[in-house]
Design a protein around this motif. Structure first.
Motif, PDB file in Angstrom:
ATOM      1  N   GLN A 130       0.907  -1.112  -0.021  1.00 18.81           N
ATOM      2  CA  GLN A 130      -0.108  -0.039  -0.003  1.00 18.81           C
ATOM      3  C   GLN A 130       1.038   1.255   0.006  1.00 18.81           C
ATOM      4  N   PRO A 131       0.214   2.422  -0.549  1.00 19.56           N
ATOM      5  CA  PRO A 131       1.190   3.463  -0.476  1.00 19.56           C
ATOM      6  C   PRO A 131       1.630   4.089   0.889  1.00 19.56           C
ATOM      7  N   PRO A 145       0.756   8.519   0.197  1.00 18.43           N
ATOM      8  CA  PRO A 145      -0.236   8.558  -0.702  1.00 18.43           C
ATOM      9  C   PRO A 145      -0.372   9.958  -1.621  1.00 18.43           C
ATOM     10  N   TRP A 182       5.409   1.732  -2.101  1.00 16.90           N
ATOM     11  CA  TRP A 182       4.406   0.901  -1.910  1.00 16.90           C
ATOM     12  C   TRP A 182       4.923  -0.320  -0.931  1.00 16.90           C
ATOM     13  N   ASP A 205      -2.692   5.323  -5.690  1.00 19.30           N
ATOM     14  CA  ASP A 205      -3.431   4.812  -4.626  1.00 19.30           C
ATOM     15  C   ASP A 205      -4.304   3.890  -4.351  1.00 19.30           C
TER      16      ASP A 205
END
Length: 251
Positions: free
Chosen positions: A44-45, A48, A144, A184
């Motif tokens: 996941q970022p 973001p 990420w 995102d």
């Protein structure tokens, strides 16, 4: 080990176009082109708001075995493969790490990531963790990851094993030179040979989707306008021609 410099990098405009299209549209279009699920699951970022794309440089981790990887890695530069993947990096590159989903070892820290950002790297995708996350967030670099940890890269259960080989990152096959797109919504893998056709199809998709969005915002029938049906295609073509006319008059 293969020479990572031998990766064929696409023209920068290809990567830029894919970043602008975005992972959601790319995933949909690739599924129509025969790549059922291009997503790298898990990362996941960390910071973001970024959308980046570039050719993949790959790093593979394996379970730790002390006879192969002892405590004195800095006595043997050939063991420092987490560094080797970064040395030949060029502007726009993406580093993809199969860290086996390990949540205890930080593949990169601030200094490694600072070096990569200084080379003009676009981003890193790690199926695992990094360390020094607060400082890493401030770098001009897309990141990420599955998570963060205070531990260094080989402190616990994994060791860097190979550079510039096919890897399984987050359940997806990544071959060096594949184009990685991350934003995102997540991360997707685009086979380099499919990139230009994908951009062509995604651009057409984006154009009719803009029309559909406009009509839906006016209360248009979802069944007609998304996805676009033949019933309203003539209306769409007229709208498209009108938009082109406006752009021509402004030019």
């Amino acid at each position: 080990m293969e020479n990572i410099k031998d990766i064929v990098r696409p023209p920068r405009e290809i990567s830029d176009a894919l970043a602008a299209i975005g992972t959601a549209t790319i995933s949909s279009e690739l599924s129509l082109m025969g790549i059922r699920d291009p997503q790298i699951r898990g990362p996941q970022p960390l910071n973001p708001g970024r959308a980046v794309a570039g050719p993949a440089l790959t790093l593979q981790f394996m379970p730790k075995r002390e006879d192969l990887y002892g405590a004195n890695e800095y006595d043997n530069p050939e063991l420092q493969l987490h560094r080797h993947v970064l040395y030949p990096a060029q502007a726009g590159d993406m580093v993809v790490v199969d860290a086996r989903g390990d949540m205890a070892s930080g593949v990169f820290g601030e200094m490694m990531l600072t070096f990569f950002a200084g080379r003009g790297g676009a981003g890193v995708v790690v199926d695992g963790c990094i360390r020094d996350s607060a400082k890493a967030k401030r770098l001009d670099l897309g990141i990420w990851v599955r998570g963060v940890t205070p531990n260094y890269h080989a402190q616990t259960n994994i060791i860097p094993f190979a550079v510039n080989v096919p890897v399984a990152c987050g359940g997806a096959l990544v071959i060096p030179g594949d184009i990685i797109v991350a934003d995102d919504d997540g991360v997707v893998v685009v086979p380099a040979a499919m990139a230009e056709k994908l951009i062509e199809q995604a651009s057409e998709h984006a154009e009719w989707e803009e029309f559909s969005r406009f009509r839906l915002s006016q209360g248009g029938d979802l069944r007609k306008y998304y996805p676009l049906t033949e019933e309203v295609r003539e209306e769409y073509l007229a709208w498209r021609d009108a938009q082109a006319g406006k752009q021509g008059s402004q030019g």
